[in-house]
Enzyme design. Sequence first.
Site, mmCIF file in Angstrom:
data_model
loop_
_atom_site.group_PDB
_atom_site.id
_atom_site.type_symbol
_atom_site.label_atom_id
_atom_site.label_comp_id
_atom_site.label_asym_id
_atom_site.label_seq_id
_atom_site.Cartn_x
_atom_site.Cartn_y
_atom_site.Cartn_z
ATOM 1 N N GLU A 18 0.838 -1.203 0.000
ATOM 2 C CA GLU A 18 0.000 0.000 0.000
ATOM 3 C C GLU A 18 0.870 1.249 0.000
ATOM 4 O OE1 GLU A 18 -2.572 1.800 0.014
ATOM 5 O OE2 GLU A 18 -4.400 0.657 0.421
ATOM 6 N N ASN A 151 -9.723 5.873 3.511
ATOM 7 C CA ASN A 151 -8.681 5.365 2.626
ATOM 8 C C ASN A 151 -7.957 6.502 1.907
ATOM 9 O OD1 ASN A 151 -7.187 3.194 1.463
ATOM 10 N ND2 ASN A 151 -9.024 1.928 1.600
ATOM 11 N N ASP A 199 -9.784 2.547 -3.430
ATOM 12 C CA ASP A 199 -8.767 2.384 -2.393
ATOM 13 C C ASP A 199 -7.839 3.597 -2.439
ATOM 14 O OD1 ASP A 199 -6.833 1.368 -0.574
ATOM 15 O OD2 ASP A 199 -7.330 -0.684 -1.120
#
Length: 295
Positions: A18, A151, A199
Amino acid sequence: MNPTEPTVATAQSYFLAEGPTWDPVRERVLWVDIMAGTVQSGVLGPDGTIAVEEVIQFPDTAGAVAVSAGGELIVAGRHRLYVRDAAGSITAGPALVEGEGRRFNDGKVDPAGRFLAGTIDKSGPSVVEKLLRIEEDGSATVIDDDLTLSNGLAWSSDGRRLFSVDTGSSRIFVRDYDAATGDTGPRRVFATLQDGFPDGITTDAEDHVWVAVWGGACVLRFSPTGDQVDRVEVPAPHVSSVAFAGPALDTLVITTATEELSEEDAARHPLSGRLFTLRPGVAGLPSHLWRGVAS
């Protein structure tokens, strides 16, 4: 690199890669593997591959990373923020998140150098997740407190609009943003996804928003008015985040994950968990550098 087909950038596969970010001072790509609690530092090659040079272990989860001009790292841990100085020493901040199942998730630096980060709770359905702005004294100011899963974050080129993702509701929000004070205007819906969940996000030099789609095996590009104008297919179902990297900011770095994949899905998508790169024909905006710890 193929301008329409992502290049496999890493030999390593990650459970939950991420938060990629470009460090312009040291010319490196940084990203996290959240549940492993690690920050990866890699060199972006001209062929689009990323060679990992350092893996930095933090005490618990690592939801997001940002870097200062001097090389300090700020990392969103489970309940608190960690700062790693340029010499490698890690200092823990006070607890800012409560709840056994709750942790910090994605975070990013605003145009003035402040760090913003949101929360996630995977222990059950929740509509009380928060987006927080971290102040210079280490305290947290609540921006949102009604999210399902806070997010991705991104700003417009002039720094006057903040985009933020609420993954569980499939919505991307936008609001006015005052970089001088950190104050925000009323939140409104910028875009709603119909397939998959938004996301991580980033913005480009044309003020378009790029969105990683978890469960959608793609990255979408939206115009400044919220219309979808492009789609990049990614050979991994769970696309987790995006960022522009390289000295010219012309390379899109895409992170993916193996989390929540069944054995059958993982077998069908063996490249899941890798990082990918793409030269989409548009440059990104420079990453904002964290302003560091107050002296």
